[in-house]
Design an enzyme around this catalytic site. Sequence first.
Site, PDB file in Angstrom:
ATOM      1  N   LYS A 133      49.773  11.986  17.389  1.00 46.30           N
ATOM      2  CA  LYS A 133      48.563  11.996  16.551  1.00 46.30           C
ATOM      3  C   LYS A 133      47.363  12.186  17.463  1.00 46.30           C
ATOM      4  O   LYS A 133      47.320  11.630  18.564  1.00 46.30           O
ATOM      5  CB  LYS A 133      48.412  10.656  15.822  1.00 46.30           C
ATOM      6  CG  LYS A 133      49.347  10.528  14.655  1.00 46.30           C
ATOM      7  CD  LYS A 133      48.722   9.682  13.555  1.00 46.30           C
ATOM      8  CE  LYS A 133      49.728   9.408  12.466  1.00 46.30           C
ATOM      9  NZ  LYS A 133      50.070   8.005  12.332  1.00 46.30           N
ATOM     10  N   HIS A 136      41.352  10.057  17.460  1.00 43.70           N
ATOM     11  CA  HIS A 136      40.112  10.274  16.713  1.00 43.70           C
ATOM     12  C   HIS A 136      39.201   9.063  16.855  1.00 43.70           C
ATOM     13  O   HIS A 136      39.564   8.072  17.495  1.00 43.70           O
ATOM     14  CB  HIS A 136      40.392  10.616  15.251  1.00 43.70           C
ATOM     15  CG  HIS A 136      41.050   9.523  14.483  1.00 43.70           C
ATOM     16  ND1 HIS A 136      40.351   8.449  13.981  1.00 43.70           N
ATOM     17  CD2 HIS A 136      42.340   9.343  14.145  1.00 43.70           C
ATOM     18  CE1 HIS A 136      41.191   7.659  13.364  1.00 43.70           C
ATOM     19  NE2 HIS A 136      42.404   8.163  13.451  1.00 43.70           N
ATOM     20  N   HIS A 139      39.847   5.225  16.911  1.00 45.97           N
ATOM     21  CA  HIS A 139      40.412   4.500  18.057  1.00 45.97           C
ATOM     22  C   HIS A 139      39.384   4.238  19.163  1.00 45.97           C
ATOM     23  O   HIS A 139      39.741   3.772  20.235  1.00 45.97           O
ATOM     24  CB  HIS A 139      41.595   5.272  18.651  1.00 45.97           C
ATOM     25  CG  HIS A 139      42.907   4.907  18.037  1.00 45.97           C
ATOM     26  ND1 HIS A 139      43.390   5.494  16.910  1.00 45.97           N
ATOM     27  CD2 HIS A 139      43.830   3.975  18.390  1.00 45.97           C
ATOM     28  CE1 HIS A 139      44.562   4.967  16.584  1.00 45.97           C
ATOM     29  NE2 HIS A 139      44.848   4.026  17.466  1.00 45.97           N
TER      30      HIS A 139
HETATM   31  N1  ARG Z   1      49.339   1.785  17.155  1.00 38.65           N
HETATM   32  C1  ARG Z   1      48.730   0.880  16.236  1.00 38.65           C
HETATM   33  C2  ARG Z   1      47.693   1.597  15.388  1.00 38.65           C
HETATM   34  O1  ARG Z   1      47.191   2.625  15.792  1.00 38.65           O
HETATM   35  C3  ARG Z   1      48.040  -0.263  16.932  1.00 38.65           C
HETATM   36  C4  ARG Z   1      48.957  -1.145  17.723  1.00 38.65           C
HETATM   37  C5  ARG Z   1      48.260  -2.409  18.104  1.00 38.65           C
HETATM   38  N2  ARG Z   1      49.044  -3.271  18.956  1.00 38.65           N
HETATM   39  C6  ARG Z   1      50.042  -4.035  18.523  1.00 38.65           C
HETATM   40  N3  ARG Z   1      50.685  -4.758  19.418  1.00 38.65           N
HETATM   41  N4  ARG Z   1      50.379  -4.113  17.276  1.00 38.65           N
HETATM   42  O2  ARG Z   1      47.388   1.134  14.321  1.00 38.65           O
END
Ligand code: ARG
Length: 574
Positions: A133, A136, A139
Site C-alpha cells: 500500500k 499516504h 501515516h
Molecule cells: N499496520 C497497521 C495499520 O496501518 C498499524 C499497526 C500498528 N501496530 C500494531 N502493533 N498493531 O493500521
Amino acid sequence: MDTKQSLAALIADTIEECFMGVEGLPTADDIAGFLEIPPQKEMGDYAFPCFKLSKVLRKGPPVIASMLAGAVGENDLARAEQMGGYLNFFLQRDNFAQKTLETVLAAGEDYGKGDEGAGKTVCLDYSSINIAKRFHIGHLSTTMLGQSLSRIYQFLGYKTVGINHLGDWGTQFGKLIYAYKTWGEKEDVEKRGVEALTELYVKFHDEAEKDPSLDDEGRRWFKAIEDGNEEALELFNWFKALTLRDTQRVYDLLGVKFDSYNGEAFYNDKMGRVIDELKAKNLLTVSEGASIVDLDQDETGMPPCLILKKDGATLYATRDIAAALWRKDEYDFDKCLYVVAYQQDLHFRQWFKVVEKMGYEWAKDLVHVAFGMISYEGQSLSTRKGHVVFLEDLLHSAIEKARAIIEEKSPNLENKDEVARQVGIGAVIYADLQNGRIKDINFCWDDVLSFDGETGPYVQYTHARCCSALRKAAELEPVEPDYSALSDDYAQELLRQLSRFPETVREAAKRYEPSIITRAVTELCKAYNKFYYENRIIVDEAGVREARIRLTRAVKNTIKTGLYLIGMEAPERM
Ligand code: ARG
C-alpha cells in the site's frame, strides 16, 4: 542547581530552622514538587502552598506563611512575601538572569538532557506501514509522533527500540499474487513499485465482483504463502522489498530510522505459545466455532477478544499478543508504546486486557498512544473515494513551495536547496505535531508555510535570526556581562521560559505528547521576537551587549534542541 531547586533548598532550610525537631518535615525535593507558578505576575514568580505543612506543624497555612516570610526576608535569590496561605517569591532579577544563563550555556545543546531513564528501555511501535500500500498522509502522524517520542526518551537517557510492525500478513497478499500472475508485468512492477501493486489490487477487486471464484484463488495463494510454497514466498518477498524501497525514500526525507522491521508475519511461528498459554490458563472459550477470550463485558464494556477464526486462522489481535510477549522477552521493556490512530482504541484495550488476564503484571506498561485524523485542505482522506494524498508527493510539494518562498525572500542565500528541504519538511512536521495528538488535523498549505503565526518556518526563522545576531557578535571581544541589563519584563519572560524547558521535556515524555515541546518552543520564539524588537542586541555598552548576546545564545540552543526533539532541523540562515 537551577533557580527552582535553589529556591526549594532555601525553603527546606528555612523550615528546618524555624521548626527544628519536628518529625516528617519535607525535603527540598518534596518542596520542588509543591512549588507552583502563580496565576498572575503581580503574585511573584513562585508560590509555596503552606497548607502542605499544616498537618505536620499543626498550624494554619497563613500562620506558617507569615513565619516563613519573616525568616526568609530578602536575599540574593529572592524576596519572600506572605499572601494568605501562600509564601510567594519574587526572584531577584539579575541573579535569576545570571543563574539561568549559566545553567543553560554550560549545557549547550544538551540543556534539558537527563539520565533518569538510564538502564530502562522503551519500545516504540510506530509508522507500521502496510505492504503493497502506498504511504499516504494518514501515516504521517504515527511516523512523526513515534520519531519525536523516540528522541525525547533518548534525551532523558532511556534506551529506545523503534519498531516498524509491518502489515505483511493477510489474505490480501494471496489476492495480489493472483493478480500479478494474471495481469502483471515484471518490468512495470519493478519500476513503479507500490503504485503498480496498488493498481493490480484494485483490478483484482473489480474482477472479483464479476467473478467471485477469484476470491477462492486469492485464498489458495495466501495458503500457499503460509505453507511456504516457494513461488508464493518469492513473489511476496519481492512485493515486500518493493514497498520498503519506496517507503525508504519517505523515511529518508523525514530523517526517520527504525531498529526493527519485524511485522505481523514475523510472528507466524510464535502463535502456538499464545494459544497454548491461553488454554492452559483457562481463558479460551469456543463461541460459534471461533475461539475467544471473554472480557466481562458487563464490567469492562468490552466485547470478547477474537483469537482464532472458525478455520483456525489467527487475527490481528492474536499477532499483537504474540508480539508483546516476544518483545518483553527480547527487550525486557519498561514501556511499550503503540503509536496508532484512535480508531484502533478498542483493539488495543481488548488485547491489553487479555495480556493482563494472562497474569502478566507488565500489561500495565503497554500504552496506546492514540492520535486523531488528518484531513487535507478541508477534505477527509479516503482510499475508496480515490481521494488520497501520498506522503512522498506532499513532502516534495512542501520542498518546492519552500524553495519558491526562499527565492523571493532571500535570493542571495547560498545553499537554497538544502534550506528549502529543511524548511519544507520542517513545516509539515511542525503542522503535524503542533496540537495535542488526539485533535484532528486539517492540513492547509497557506497555514503550514506561512512565515508568521505559529508555524515551522516562523520558529526556524527565529533560530536563524539568533544565529545572525551571534555571527555579528563573534567579531567582538567578549567581556563580563552586566546581568542587570536583563531585568526588563521581556528579558525576564524569556528567562522564565528557558528555565522551564527541562520540565517541559519531562512533561512531554510523561504524557507522550510532543506538542508540549512544539508549543514551548513557539512561545520561546514569540518571547524572543518581542525582546528583539524592544532591545538592540549589538549596542556600544559592552556589558549590556554581552548579557544580551548570552541570552540570545541560550535561546538559540534551546530552540535548536526543541526542534530536534520534535524531529525538525534548524537552519542557521534562511
Ligand atoms: N499496520 C497497521 C495499520 O496501518 C498499524 C499497526 C500498528 N501496530 C500494531 N502493533 N498493531 O493500521
